[in-house]
Design a protein around this motif. Structure first.
Motif, PDB file in Angstrom:
ATOM      1  N   HIS A  79       0.881  -1.308   0.148  1.00  0.00           N
ATOM      2  CA  HIS A  79       0.123  -0.015  -0.187  1.00  0.00           C
ATOM      3  C   HIS A  79       0.789   1.202   0.036  1.00  0.00           C
ATOM      4  N   PHE A  80       1.987   1.230   0.704  1.00  0.00           N
ATOM      5  CA  PHE A  80       2.840   2.404   0.883  1.00  0.00           C
ATOM      6  C   PHE A  80       3.295   2.654  -0.471  1.00  0.00           C
ATOM      7  N   LYS A 117      -0.233  12.717   0.329  1.00  0.00           N
ATOM      8  CA  LYS A 117       0.107  11.265  -0.148  1.00  0.00           C
ATOM      9  C   LYS A 117       0.656  10.604   0.867  1.00  0.00           C
ATOM     10  N   GLY A 167      -1.175   4.071   5.896  1.00  0.00           N
ATOM     11  CA  GLY A 167      -2.112   3.003   5.854  1.00  0.00           C
ATOM     12  C   GLY A 167      -2.862   3.037   7.339  1.00  0.00           C
ATOM     13  N   GLU A 175      -7.947   8.574   0.827  1.00  0.00           N
ATOM     14  CA  GLU A 175      -7.109   9.616   0.035  1.00  0.00           C
ATOM     15  C   GLU A 175      -7.972  10.907   0.243  1.00  0.00           C
ATOM     16  N   SER A 207       2.355   2.305  -3.445  1.00  0.00           N
ATOM     17  CA  SER A 207       1.302   2.103  -4.651  1.00  0.00           C
ATOM     18  C   SER A 207       1.163   3.450  -5.218  1.00  0.00           C
ATOM     19  N   ALA A 250      -7.140  11.847   3.946  1.00  0.00           N
ATOM     20  CA  ALA A 250      -5.633  12.320   4.012  1.00  0.00           C
ATOM     21  C   ALA A 250      -5.565  13.600   3.813  1.00  0.00           C
ATOM     22  N   SER A 289      10.753   9.107  -4.090  1.00  0.00           N
ATOM     23  CA  SER A 289       9.454   9.267  -3.270  1.00  0.00           C
ATOM     24  C   SER A 289       9.616  10.195  -2.171  1.00  0.00           C
ATOM     25  N   LYS A 316      -1.196   5.701  -5.663  1.00  0.00           N
ATOM     26  CA  LYS A 316      -1.847   6.668  -5.027  1.00  0.00           C
ATOM     27  C   LYS A 316      -1.030   7.124  -4.079  1.00  0.00           C
ATOM     28  N   ALA A 317      -0.366   6.434  -3.327  1.00  0.00           N
ATOM     29  CA  ALA A 317       0.212   6.867  -2.300  1.00  0.00           C
ATOM     30  C   ALA A 317       2.034   7.379  -2.753  1.00  0.00           C
ATOM     31  N   PHE A 364      -1.754   9.350   3.448  1.00  0.00           N
ATOM     32  CA  PHE A 364      -2.363   8.191   2.815  1.00  0.00           C
ATOM     33  C   PHE A 364      -1.772   6.944   2.821  1.00  0.00           C
ATOM     34  N   ALA A 365      -0.214   6.907   2.470  1.00  0.00           N
ATOM     35  CA  ALA A 365       0.566   5.778   2.299  1.00  0.00           C
ATOM     36  C   ALA A 365       0.550   5.113   3.640  1.00  0.00           C
TER      37      ALA A 365
END
Length: 669
Positions: free
Chosen positions: A439-440, A507, A513, A519, A442, A522, A500, A444-445, A510-511
């Motif tokens: 997830h981190f 973002k 988790g 989103e 991804s 966040a 990153s 969108k993150a 959101f990352a």
């Protein structure tokens, strides 16, 4: 002589565009394929000999040739919302009642269109030329696939007549059934696996790296929605007619319906006729026809209030349930999965279906060995909807839901009022650990290039990472020896991790988790608290004062911030330079002078376009609402403001101001 050559080139381009439109959009060719090819070859020769007249929108450029190493992520100028779905006439009647109530009038007409089953696309035109083509993505950001879309013959590269100086037009990239079947025949002939269905093949075609390969595929583009700051017509139906006249392939299967009964007649007609169409469709889209009323109705967080999709009855098949397995999610939620005898459903082979939770299994009395009925919910996600008890084996046994995590063997818990079971071993369960890291990274993150789910699994298995902070300690020499890795792959991973660190705070938040912090949440939390330190030291009372943050989210943030492991991970991310506060650049030009003020924007403006006006309000601390209520402080009215909004604002005594009044308000503050 050069002047004559330029004129000849321009004349050939215009003639070829007209013939292309007649053939691919109107399906009414006026010259033979042979004559068209001769003209195209003549133009290619002239352009090759006179490169100073190169034009990326020339008909000769449709053959492709551009190689894309990586698709650039682009933020949509205007968000691409999804549609709310309905599955019954009762749903549509309820939607119509809400629409009429919000507008305060029964004088509402609708357009009905087919819902095309393809890959959503947003085309951007300026001064009559195609500048970009971007996939829907998550609605906020998508991939720039302009080079590939230029090869699609029904997409006009240059418009035939004036329309609007700058606009977006949205539609679906589809693969007609004849073309899809022909592609599969060719694949079978050379011993390759046939493609599964037209929709996935169309979507996959847009992501091919070589536009010459895209040009070989018989893709088509059906358009259905125009977005602009101002419109030459007042209704959705008339706008689409204008778009058709200037070269866009707008399907003829669109009708204006004065009543909801007329909408039902349209649905019934196409529910029967859809099987004779040259492409797949899975429903009907109903829209309010008046653009002024669309503007007045606005949007929810996810979808326009002025449109709804009616889905045709889903296809259903029966098959054997072979086994029930259990998956562990990122938050520890356990999902039971039905493993099935493969069955073809809506053009795809289905082998697995979600069983949702223990209550669903008990309610349907689902057992291994049963013959079960499977359908696709919304024609996307397979689900089991029933059991054929007449075919149940005599020795069948009741399904007993698991009591321990299938991954780490920790005893499961189920909170009161919660449908799902959870594994509480948050920091020791391997699947939860790797899922959080996945997830981190991804898109969108943190959007880390070079890393995917399989690589994360491999790095975890080799003991190189145990949490997302460990990613920033990775070295190339640790990655190179791993299976399927090489020096270039390792370099790309390290480069992606370093890059990153530039990802903005909202973002990153959101990352992390945090449960229930998606989103949108966040963004709200990042905007309000501006740093991770301020957020994690906030009290419950302070958290719930943030717009749209309720008890559940507040409690989740407090649980996260009270865990020592999370605090240590945050401290490590800080030390690596990850953005854990709002940057000075993003704060530039922003104020809090409108904090606590709620605005509704309605009408057409001259000093701002609507999106810029809304952004200005939010940049200065205000909130934009789509409908008027007692909480509204001001209505900013432009030309053609909706009459019911005007009446409601006046009845509630809410000040109605112009855009110039708004600008003065900012200056005075």
């Amino acid at each position: 002589m050069p002047k004559n050559i330029e004129e000849k080139i321009l004349k050939l381009r215009e003639e070829l565009r007209i013939h292309n439109y007649n053939y691919y959009v109107l399906d009414n060719p006026t010259i033979s394929d042979y004559e068209f090819d001769l003209m195209l070859k003549e133009l290619e020769k002239l352009e090759l000999e006179n490169p100073q007249y190169f034009d990326p929108n020339s008909p000769t450029q449709r053959v492709g040739g551009e190689i894309t190493k990586k698709f650039k992520t682009v933020t949509h100028k205007n968000r691409m919302y999804s549609l709310a779905n309905s599955y019954s006439k009762e749903d549509l009647i309820d939607w119509e009642k809400r629409t009429v109530k919000l507008l305060g009038t029964n004088d509402v007409e609708y357009t009905c269109e087919l819902k095309y089953d393809g890959a959503s696309i947003n085309l951007y035109y300026k001064e009559g030329k195609l500048l970009s083509a971007v996939t829907r993505g998550d609605g906020v950001e998508g991939d720039d696939v302009t080079a590939n879309v230029r090869t699609i013959k029904s997409v006009p590269l240059v418009l035939q007549h004036d329309f609007v100086d700058e606009f977006e037009i949205r539609g679906e990239i589809i693969l007609p059934l004849d073309g899809f079947n022909k592609m599969n025949e060719e694949r079978i002939d050379i011993g390759e696996e046939p493609y599964k269905n037209p929709r996935n093949t169309a979507s996959g075609s847009l992501k091919l790296l070589d536009s010459r390969e895209v040009a070989k595929r018989p893709l088509d583009c059906l358009l259905y929605h125009v977005v602009a700051n101002s419109y030459p017509k007042s209704t959705h139906f008339d706008i689409l007619n204008e778009a058709r006249k200037i070269g866009f392939k707008v399907p003829e299967a669109i009708e204006v319906c004065k009543t909801i009964d007329a909408v039902f007649n349209f649905i019934e007609k196409w529910d029967e006729k859809r099987y004779s169409l040259p492409y797949d469709t899975d429903g009907i889209v109903v829209k309010v026809n008046s653009l002024a009323q669309q503007d007045e109705l606005g949007y929810t967080a996810k979808a326009p209030r002025w449109a709804i999709a009616y889905k045709f009855e889903t296809e259903q098949e029966s098959t054997i349930l072979k086994e029930i397995t259990y998956q562990v999610g990122r938050t520890g939620a356990i999902t039971p999965v039905a493993n099935l005898e493969p069955v073809e459903l809506a053009g795809t082979i289905v082998k697995r279906a979600s069983l949702h939770n223990a209550d669903q299994i008990e309610k349907l009395d689902i057992r291994v060995g049963d013959t079960v009925y499977v359908e696709k919910g919304g024609e996307i996600i397979p689900k089991i909807v029933g059991v054929d008890f007449n075919k149940r084996p005599q020795n069948s046994e009741t399904t007993n839901y698991i009591t321990h995590c299938p991954d780490c063997n920790t005893q499961l818990v189920r909170n009161e009022g919660d449908a799902k079971h959870y594994c509480p071993n948050e920091y020791g369960c391997p699947t939860q650990i790797t899922s959080r890291i996945q997830h981190f990274i991804s898109r969108k993150a943190m959007n880390i290039d070079g890393l995917g789910a399989e690589t994360i699994e491999l790095l975890f298995k080799e003991g190189l990472i145990h949490n997302y902070a460990d990613l920033y300690d990775l070295k190339e020499e640790q990655i190179i020896p791993l299976e399927r890795m090489a020096e270039k792959s390792a370099k790309n991973i390290i480069l992606g991790i370093q890059k990153s660190k530039e990802i903005p705070f909202e973002k990153v938040l959101f990352a992390l988790g945090i449960r229930f912090v998606g989103e949108t949440v966040a963004k709200k939390l990042a905007k309000y608290f501006k740093s991770i330190d301020a957020l994690l030291s906030a009290s419950f009372e302070e958290l719930i004062t943030v717009d749209e943050i309720g008890d559940k989210i507040a409690e989740s943030v407090l649980n996260f911030s009270s865990n020592l492991i999370n605090i240590q991970l945050i401290d490590r991310l800080k030390s690596y330079g990850v953005q854990l506060e709002v940057s000075e650049e993003s704060l530039e030009g922003k104020t809090e002078v409108l904090t606590g003020q709620v605005f509704v924007v309605s009408g057409v403006f001259t000093e701002f376009n609507r999106n810029d006006l809304k952004k200005s309000i939010e940049d200065n601390g205000g909130k934009v609402a789509s409908s008027i209520s007692k909480k509204t402080n001001y209505v900013i009215a432009g030309d053609n403001m909706g009459p019911s909004k005007l009446a409601k604002a006046e009845s509630l005594g809410i000040p109605i101001i112009s855009e110039l009044d708004y600008m003065a308000m900012l200056e005075n503050n």
